[in-house]
Design a protein around this motif. Sequence first.
Motif, PDB file in Angstrom:
ATOM      1  N   THR A  33       0.841  -1.197   0.000  1.00 52.74           N
ATOM      2  CA  THR A  33       0.000   0.000   0.000  1.00 52.74           C
ATOM      3  C   THR A  33       0.876   1.247   0.000  1.00 52.74           C
ATOM      4  O   THR A  33       2.017   1.205   0.430  1.00 52.74           O
ATOM      5  N   PHE A  36       0.165   3.705   1.840  1.00 59.18           N
ATOM      6  CA  PHE A  36      -0.005   4.326   3.154  1.00 59.18           C
ATOM      7  C   PHE A  36       0.972   3.708   4.148  1.00 59.18           C
ATOM      8  O   PHE A  36       1.095   2.488   4.213  1.00 59.18           O
ATOM      9  N   CYS A  70      -4.586  -0.781   4.483  1.00 61.27           N
ATOM     10  CA  CYS A  70      -3.890   0.020   5.488  1.00 61.27           C
ATOM     11  C   CYS A  70      -2.958  -0.887   6.289  1.00 61.27           C
ATOM     12  O   CYS A  70      -3.370  -1.981   6.703  1.00 61.27           O
ATOM     13  N   LEU A 110      -6.731   6.394   6.786  1.00 60.68           N
ATOM     14  CA  LEU A 110      -5.809   6.764   5.710  1.00 60.68           C
ATOM     15  C   LEU A 110      -5.418   8.241   5.704  1.00 60.68           C
ATOM     16  O   LEU A 110      -4.236   8.580   5.546  1.00 60.68           O
TER      17      LEU A 110
END
Length: 484
Positions: free
Chosen positions: A10, A12, A41, A183
């Motif tokens: 990801t 993030f 996440c 996020l």
Amino acid sequence: MRNGKSSVATEFTHTIDGRAENSKVFFAVINPATGSPFAHCPDASRLQLDAAVAAARRAFRSWSLLSFDERRGYLLRFAQILRQRAEELIPLLVQEQGKPLAAARKEVIGAPAQIEQVCSLEIKTEVLRDDPQCRIELRYRSLGVAGIIAPWNFPVAIAIGRVSQALYTGNTAVLKPSPNTPLTTLKLGEIAREVLPAGVLNVIAGGDELGPWMTAHEGIDKISFTGSIATGKKVMASASSNLKRFTLELGGNDAAIVLEDADPNAVARPIFWAAFANSGQICVAIKRLYVHERIYEPMCAALADIARAVKVGDGLDPETELGPIQNKSQYERVIEILEDTKQTAARILAGGHVLNRPGYFIAPTIVAEVQDGTRLVDEEPFGPILPILRFRAVEDAVRRANSSRYGLSGSVWTNDLTKGSEIAERLEAGTVWVNQHGALPDPRIPFGGAKESGIGREYSVLGLKSYMEPQVVSIPRTDPSDKP
Ligand code: NAD
């Protein structure tokens, strides 16, 4: 953990000790407008929490020694970059939270303004005694590491409000968003990496274990918790392990009282939006509306008209005025309360049903002739549903408004401001407004709940002091050798 775990990579990342960090495990983040995952996440481990707390403790040594002016300098730079990156954060906030674009813009654009307002406050040393014998001062010291735990209804506004107070007062912090809306908060950490010294602000996302790990953590000195009453009670019990300081900003079941001299057509719109903005998912939303019997019917009709005309949809559609409920369990809870209400003699004047489309949508619902003692009146539904209750005597409305374990805020609507202010004083709530409800959070004004709606205050000098320890310093004027 509500959502399935995976090992999908990801964009993030957590922010720990000024660096981006990933996890081995990720969880899906659902877009409530579709009911489907749209991103993944990283899920922080216990070791990552320990690393974040250790980094915050190290950073505290130098950060706490800076002056308010120096820390203000850092925070204003943080605000500046946040403002520059706002356009990138707004659609992300809509996707994870569900709120309409305009509301997400207001929240993100409001965040740097919050930082600036917090940094305009001053904590002064107070002189308690200054006489020939001694000078005694009351000073305020930074506490250490603040653990900040945020809910999913205003992920940016609430996180930034707490972070700016904690950091400005010389603490370092570990910030944890709700697993439902992690996020945008991780992006705030990314910005912090650019601007703040390493370890001053650590941002980690995780599942249901992460909050309890934080509240029990020996390396955390204060918890600022915003969320439900049930969780707030667990936080309070857990924080006792090392007698952490804590501020609890919890749920509300706000009553608004509309007196007979109010004009239903004039007050209906502000009352509607104070109840339904963010699809009713605001701690200080109007959740019980007490209307004088003389204007009861026109008030109900005006509110139902507005509810029927509101455009409900995906927050990314610029036409949308109300988005979905943020998550499935909250959606199911509101449906349960709606179904319970339908079993009573109440009249549903608008809405009362889910929308026939994917996602967690419920039509804005106005309910008349609701009785005290029903779930809709006694609980905090936290959704787009408003009960309207009838009263004859103001005394009775005040008594019913107060007969609740909640005490976050309330309002009185009248053309007589003196009367409004007198009635406000009798409401058992942390904030009471006259002819408005849920005004924008202003960091210069203290905010918090009475009764089970919370303990302590955020914002204002009062809130800033809750991130500090009072210290008395006593200096004698006489020579020590003079003492007997
Ligand atoms: P929640 O209590 O379920 O969760 C809040 C946060 O606590 C989340 O980050 C969650 O992961 C974490 N958490 C869960 N269990 C925990 C535990 N045992 N120990 C430590 N942390 C834990 O609340 P929510 O559903 O996210 O938010 C909605 C509630 O928050 C509503 O009741 C609303 O009124 C309230 N709220 C209050 C304010 C206020 O300022 N008073 C503001 C916004 C929301």
